[in-house]
Design a protein around this motif. Structure first.
Motif, mmCIF file in Angstrom:
data_model
loop_
_atom_site.group_PDB
_atom_site.id
_atom_site.type_symbol
_atom_site.label_atom_id
_atom_site.label_comp_id
_atom_site.label_asym_id
_atom_site.label_seq_id
_atom_site.Cartn_x
_atom_site.Cartn_y
_atom_site.Cartn_z
ATOM 1 N N ALA A 111 0.720 -1.313 -0.112
ATOM 2 C CA ALA A 111 -0.151 -0.076 0.271
ATOM 3 C C ALA A 111 0.895 1.417 -0.024
ATOM 4 O O ALA A 111 0.732 2.275 -0.868
ATOM 5 C CB ALA A 111 -0.961 -0.181 1.230
ATOM 6 N N LYS A 112 1.866 1.339 0.645
ATOM 7 C CA LYS A 112 2.807 2.348 0.760
ATOM 8 C C LYS A 112 3.369 2.651 -0.455
ATOM 9 O O LYS A 112 3.580 3.974 -1.035
ATOM 10 C CB LYS A 112 3.706 2.172 2.008
ATOM 11 C CG LYS A 112 3.523 2.416 3.321
ATOM 12 C CD LYS A 112 4.858 2.245 4.105
ATOM 13 C CE LYS A 112 4.126 2.292 5.618
ATOM 14 N NZ LYS A 112 5.276 1.883 6.694
ATOM 15 N N GLY A 113 3.815 1.573 -1.183
ATOM 16 C CA GLY A 113 4.203 1.903 -2.513
ATOM 17 C C GLY A 113 3.326 2.264 -3.479
ATOM 18 O O GLY A 113 3.702 2.887 -4.520
ATOM 19 N N LEU A 114 2.035 1.971 -3.495
ATOM 20 C CA LEU A 114 1.024 2.474 -4.371
ATOM 21 C C LEU A 114 0.527 3.821 -4.126
ATOM 22 O O LEU A 114 0.147 4.627 -4.942
ATOM 23 C CB LEU A 114 -0.130 1.602 -4.138
ATOM 24 C CG LEU A 114 0.065 -0.147 -4.451
ATOM 25 C CD1 LEU A 114 -1.190 -0.960 -4.326
ATOM 26 C CD2 LEU A 114 0.432 -0.062 -5.947
ATOM 27 N N LEU A 115 0.503 4.390 -2.727
ATOM 28 C CA LEU A 115 0.073 5.657 -2.625
ATOM 29 C C LEU A 115 0.541 6.749 -3.368
ATOM 30 O O LEU A 115 1.717 6.791 -3.665
ATOM 31 C CB LEU A 115 0.231 5.982 -1.009
ATOM 32 C CG LEU A 115 -0.636 5.226 -0.131
ATOM 33 C CD1 LEU A 115 -0.296 5.337 1.242
ATOM 34 C CD2 LEU A 115 -1.904 5.266 -0.156
ATOM 35 N N GLY A 116 -0.336 7.531 -3.870
ATOM 36 C CA GLY A 116 0.064 8.881 -4.773
ATOM 37 C C GLY A 116 0.593 8.559 -6.287
ATOM 38 O O GLY A 116 0.399 9.318 -6.956
ATOM 39 N N LYS A 117 0.218 7.260 -6.512
ATOM 40 C CA LYS A 117 0.550 6.760 -7.803
ATOM 41 C C LYS A 117 -0.803 7.072 -8.900
ATOM 42 O O LYS A 117 -1.941 7.120 -8.244
ATOM 43 C CB LYS A 117 1.113 5.263 -8.061
ATOM 44 C CG LYS A 117 2.518 5.067 -7.283
ATOM 45 C CD LYS A 117 3.618 5.286 -7.923
ATOM 46 C CE LYS A 117 4.623 4.969 -7.487
ATOM 47 N NZ LYS A 117 5.484 5.889 -6.821
ATOM 48 N N SER A 118 -0.719 6.985 -10.028
ATOM 49 C CA SER A 118 -1.744 7.265 -10.859
ATOM 50 C C SER A 118 -2.003 5.949 -11.707
ATOM 51 O O SER A 118 -0.818 5.218 -12.348
ATOM 52 C CB SER A 118 -1.597 8.418 -11.844
ATOM 53 O OG SER A 118 -1.475 9.665 -10.898
ATOM 54 N N VAL A 119 -3.090 5.838 -12.624
ATOM 55 C CA VAL A 119 -3.155 4.847 -13.491
ATOM 56 C C VAL A 119 -2.007 4.716 -14.656
ATOM 57 O O VAL A 119 -1.788 5.956 -15.034
ATOM 58 C CB VAL A 119 -4.416 4.852 -14.367
ATOM 59 C CG1 VAL A 119 -4.708 3.980 -15.263
ATOM 60 C CG2 VAL A 119 -5.544 4.842 -13.345
ATOM 61 N N ASN A 120 -1.566 3.568 -15.032
ATOM 62 C CA ASN A 120 -0.439 3.365 -15.843
ATOM 63 C C ASN A 120 0.904 3.600 -15.271
ATOM 64 O O ASN A 120 1.976 3.326 -15.868
ATOM 65 C CB ASN A 120 -0.699 4.144 -17.151
ATOM 66 C CG ASN A 120 -1.708 3.783 -17.968
ATOM 67 O OD1 ASN A 120 -2.373 2.492 -17.856
ATOM 68 N ND2 ASN A 120 -2.529 4.515 -18.630
ATOM 69 N N GLU A 121 0.938 4.048 -14.009
ATOM 70 C CA GLU A 121 2.149 4.153 -13.261
ATOM 71 C C GLU A 121 3.010 2.905 -12.947
ATOM 72 O O GLU A 121 1.947 1.838 -12.609
ATOM 73 C CB GLU A 121 2.314 5.209 -12.221
ATOM 74 C CG GLU A 121 2.443 6.613 -12.587
ATOM 75 C CD GLU A 121 2.590 7.484 -11.420
ATOM 76 O OE1 GLU A 121 3.794 7.684 -10.840
ATOM 77 O OE2 GLU A 121 1.575 8.231 -11.009
ATOM 78 N N ILE A 122 4.213 2.514 -12.710
ATOM 79 C CA ILE A 122 4.557 1.562 -12.341
ATOM 80 C C ILE A 122 5.114 1.957 -10.827
ATOM 81 O O ILE A 122 5.843 2.878 -10.490
ATOM 82 C CB ILE A 122 5.900 0.935 -13.079
ATOM 83 C CG1 ILE A 122 5.537 0.894 -14.468
ATOM 84 C CG2 ILE A 122 6.424 -0.377 -12.377
ATOM 85 C CD1 ILE A 122 4.406 -0.292 -14.760
ATOM 86 N N ALA A 123 4.588 1.065 -9.999
ATOM 87 C CA ALA A 123 5.159 1.192 -8.377
ATOM 88 C C ALA A 123 6.022 -0.066 -8.002
ATOM 89 O O ALA A 123 5.853 -1.105 -8.199
ATOM 90 C CB ALA A 123 3.909 0.855 -7.569
ATOM 91 N N GLU A 124 7.264 0.463 -7.791
ATOM 92 C CA GLU A 124 8.290 -0.380 -7.252
ATOM 93 C C GLU A 124 8.351 -0.419 -5.911
ATOM 94 O O GLU A 124 8.677 0.263 -5.065
ATOM 95 C CB GLU A 124 9.691 0.153 -7.863
ATOM 96 C CG GLU A 124 10.828 -0.840 -7.591
ATOM 97 C CD GLU A 124 12.077 -0.414 -8.242
ATOM 98 O OE1 GLU A 124 13.197 -0.132 -7.290
ATOM 99 O OE2 GLU A 124 12.033 -0.140 -9.361
ATOM 100 N N ILE A 125 8.063 -1.745 -5.562
ATOM 101 C CA ILE A 125 7.833 -2.071 -4.049
ATOM 102 C C ILE A 125 8.843 -2.960 -3.591
ATOM 103 O O ILE A 125 8.981 -4.087 -3.779
ATOM 104 C CB ILE A 125 6.377 -2.461 -3.795
ATOM 105 C CG1 ILE A 125 5.338 -1.601 -4.270
ATOM 106 C CG2 ILE A 125 6.330 -2.825 -2.201
ATOM 107 C CD1 ILE A 125 3.989 -1.922 -4.365
ATOM 108 N N THR A 126 9.524 -2.477 -2.198
ATOM 109 C CA THR A 126 10.485 -3.317 -1.823
ATOM 110 C C THR A 126 9.955 -4.178 -0.654
ATOM 111 O O THR A 126 9.386 -3.332 0.350
ATOM 112 C CB THR A 126 11.713 -2.441 -1.327
ATOM 113 O OG1 THR A 126 12.494 -2.097 -2.500
ATOM 114 C CG2 THR A 126 12.881 -3.605 -0.864
ATOM 115 N N LEU A 127 9.898 -5.411 -0.429
ATOM 116 C CA LEU A 127 9.319 -6.071 0.439
ATOM 117 C C LEU A 127 10.026 -6.089 1.877
ATOM 118 O O LEU A 127 11.535 -6.110 1.553
ATOM 119 C CB LEU A 127 8.655 -7.523 0.126
ATOM 120 C CG LEU A 127 7.846 -7.500 -0.885
ATOM 121 C CD1 LEU A 127 7.585 -8.817 -1.614
ATOM 122 C CD2 LEU A 127 6.432 -6.826 -0.574
ATOM 123 N N PRO A 128 9.577 -6.524 2.711
ATOM 124 C CA PRO A 128 10.552 -6.640 4.162
ATOM 125 C C PRO A 128 11.627 -7.716 3.925
ATOM 126 O O PRO A 128 12.731 -7.495 4.680
ATOM 127 C CB PRO A 128 9.810 -6.985 5.145
ATOM 128 C CG PRO A 128 8.297 -6.452 4.765
ATOM 129 C CD PRO A 128 8.342 -6.558 3.313
#
Length: 159
Positions: free
Chosen positions: A127-144
């Motif tokens: 969720a933290k990685g997705l917040l603030g992103k828009s449609v078609n954006e790529i969210a790069e999320i680093t897991l614990p």
């Protein structure tokens, strides 16, 4: 300083209902158990009395925490949320770019998270990685665990 927590109207009502249940039904039930155990004689060797007193302490702690939580709660005004970017209460359809699997999650306050209903806390790494992103954006999320996942945001709507 109070720990402000944001909740939905339904989430606040759920907290209030639990508090009402504990104060109205559980508290008198435990008081009755204590009275019955007290009537059985010597309190120094009365396991029922000790157990009922311990249960009472746990109940009172839970009631105090609920009252504090309710007092610090602020209802999220859904009318002020922007559906063009991922935010709290957004329903987000994402695609894992590693395996092309699509998922739909609703981002909710931590107290309302329920993975079985695809409701994830805004405090989770995804969720933290997705917040603030828009449609078609790529969210790069680093897991614990250090692994990095890339998600494409396909759709955003307010739940």
């Amino acid at each position: 300083m109070a720990n402000i927590q944001y909740v939905t109207k339904e989430g606040l009502e759920k907290l209030r209902a639990e508090l009402h249940e504990l104060e109205t039904f559980e508290r008198p039930k435990i008081s009755q158990q204590i009275a019955e155990a007290r009537d059985k004689g010597d309190l120094s060797e009365n396991a029922e009395y000790d157990a009922a007193k311990e249960a009472q302490g746990l109940l009172e702690t839970r009631i105090a925490r609920l009252k504090e939580s309710i007092g610090n709660s602020r209802i999220i005004d859904e009318a002020k949320l922007d559906a063009s970017k991922v935010s709290i209460l957004s329903k987000v359809k994402i695609k894992n770019l590693a395996n092309n699997q699509e998922m739909v999650y609703t981002l909710v306050p931590e107290t309302e998270a329920d993975l079985a209903k695809a409701r994830i806390s805004v405090n989770t790494p995804i969720a933290k990685g997705l917040l603030g992103k828009s449609v078609n954006e790529i969210a790069e999320i680093t897991l614990p665990n250090g692994m990095t996942l890339n998600f494409e945001i396909l759709e955003i709507s307010l739940s």
